[in-house]
Design a protein around this motif. Structure first.
Motif, PDB file in Angstrom:
ATOM      1  N   LEU A  89      60.889  34.191  -1.495  1.00  0.00           N
ATOM      2  CA  LEU A  89      60.917  34.172  -0.030  1.00  0.00           C
ATOM      3  C   LEU A  89      62.230  33.592   0.470  1.00  0.00           C
ATOM      4  N   LYS A  91      63.612  32.471   4.097  1.00  0.00           N
ATOM      5  CA  LYS A  91      63.262  32.256   5.503  1.00  0.00           C
ATOM      6  C   LYS A  91      64.498  32.371   6.383  1.00  0.00           C
ATOM      7  N   HIS A  92      64.248  32.522   7.674  1.00  0.00           N
ATOM      8  CA  HIS A  92      65.330  32.576   8.664  1.00  0.00           C
ATOM      9  C   HIS A  92      64.866  31.835   9.912  1.00  0.00           C
ATOM     10  N   SER A  95      61.517  32.705  11.396  1.00  0.00           N
ATOM     11  CA  SER A  95      60.316  32.583  10.562  1.00  0.00           C
ATOM     12  C   SER A  95      59.288  31.699  11.259  1.00  0.00           C
ATOM     13  N   ARG A  96      58.044  31.877  10.908  1.00  0.00           N
ATOM     14  CA  ARG A  96      56.944  31.106  11.491  1.00  0.00           C
ATOM     15  C   ARG A  96      57.180  29.605  11.357  1.00  0.00           C
ATOM     16  N   PRO A  98      60.454  27.626  10.161  1.00  0.00           N
ATOM     17  CA  PRO A  98      61.812  27.712   9.622  1.00  0.00           C
ATOM     18  C   PRO A  98      62.301  26.435   8.932  1.00  0.00           C
ATOM     19  N   GLU A 110      68.005  36.445  10.639  1.00  0.00           N
ATOM     20  CA  GLU A 110      67.253  37.368   9.795  1.00  0.00           C
ATOM     21  C   GLU A 110      68.215  38.272   9.021  1.00  0.00           C
ATOM     22  N   CYS A 141      59.755  29.172  -0.560  1.00  0.00           N
ATOM     23  CA  CYS A 141      58.317  28.910  -0.646  1.00  0.00           C
ATOM     24  C   CYS A 141      58.069  27.777  -1.637  1.00  0.00           C
ATOM     25  N   LYS A 179      59.136  42.291   5.110  1.00  0.00           N
ATOM     26  CA  LYS A 179      59.236  41.345   6.225  1.00  0.00           C
ATOM     27  C   LYS A 179      57.839  40.930   6.666  1.00  0.00           C
ATOM     28  N   SER A 182      56.490  34.959   7.802  1.00  0.00           N
ATOM     29  CA  SER A 182      57.041  33.846   7.026  1.00  0.00           C
ATOM     30  C   SER A 182      58.513  34.032   6.708  1.00  0.00           C
ATOM     31  N   GLY A 183      58.980  35.270   6.678  1.00  0.00           N
ATOM     32  CA  GLY A 183      60.366  35.557   6.323  1.00  0.00           C
ATOM     33  C   GLY A 183      60.455  36.865   5.574  1.00  0.00           C
TER      34      GLY A 183
END
Length: 191
Positions: A89, A91-92, A95-96, A98, A110, A141, A179, A182-183
């Motif tokens: 994973l 993330k950016h 993300s939910r 970050p 992203e 993650c 996508k 979460s990322g």
């Protein structure tokens, strides 16, 4: 595979599981997957506790917590009720959540996350690395500590985009970039 325990602590491990004293494997009723519980402190965790013999735990989990198809059941990517996957994973900022174990505040875009993950995907597809190795250092993650292993899961337990991609894979196959909230993920189906 590396062992989390030092050689001096090995003799203190629970023989059948490889877990340190007072730790045991339990099955989550809500997620239907194993977790680790300390009967002395009542601490619980999804990750093996410090001091675990990873090889011994792997054999214990394979013997006691692996999903097996009922005899006569069809096998194929969409026929099992539970599958096992590993993922990587990235993330950016959108993300939910970050943040990760590597970075407290993830600010990359992203598009930047996609560039990073594309480069990692190329390394895997070219045979320069495997996903599990890269997940250890590159994944945002917490499953990174387990090489991205998410364990067994069934339908309805993961985000829809992740689940759709994972259940469409054959064992040993890797997805393209997926996508989710979460990322961005690369997913390998392992069982």
């Amino acid at each position: 595979m590396t062992t989390l325990s030092s050689p001096t602590n090995f003799h203190q491990l629970t023989p059948s599981t490889g877990l340190p004293p007072s730790w045991e494997v339990r099955l989550s009723r809500s997620h239907n997957i194993p977790y680790y519980f300390n009967i002395s402190t009542h601490e619980s965790t999804w990750e093996p506790p410090l001091g675990t013999d990873a090889d011994q735990l792997k054999f214990y989990m394979a013997a006691n917590h692996s999903y097996i198809l009922p005899s006569g059941a069809a096998s194929g990517p969409n026929q099992q009720s539970k599958i096992r996957c590993s993922h990587l994973l990235i993330k950016h900022s959108g993300s939910r959540r970050p943040s990760s174990w590597k970075e407290k505040n993830i600010t990359r875009s992203e598009d930047d996350a996609r560039v990073i993950l594309s480069a990692l995907e190329s390394r895997i597809r070219n045979g320069e690395a495997i996903l599990a190795e890269l997940a250890l250092t590159e994944s945002d993650c917490s499953s990174a500590r387990k090489g991205g292993d998410l364990g067994f899961f069934g339908k309805g337990e993961m985000q829809k985009e992740f689940e759709d991609a994972a259940f469409a894979l054959d064992i040993g196959e890797m997805s393209g970039i997926i996508k989710t909230g979460s990322g961005l993920h690369l997913i390998v189906r392992t069982a």
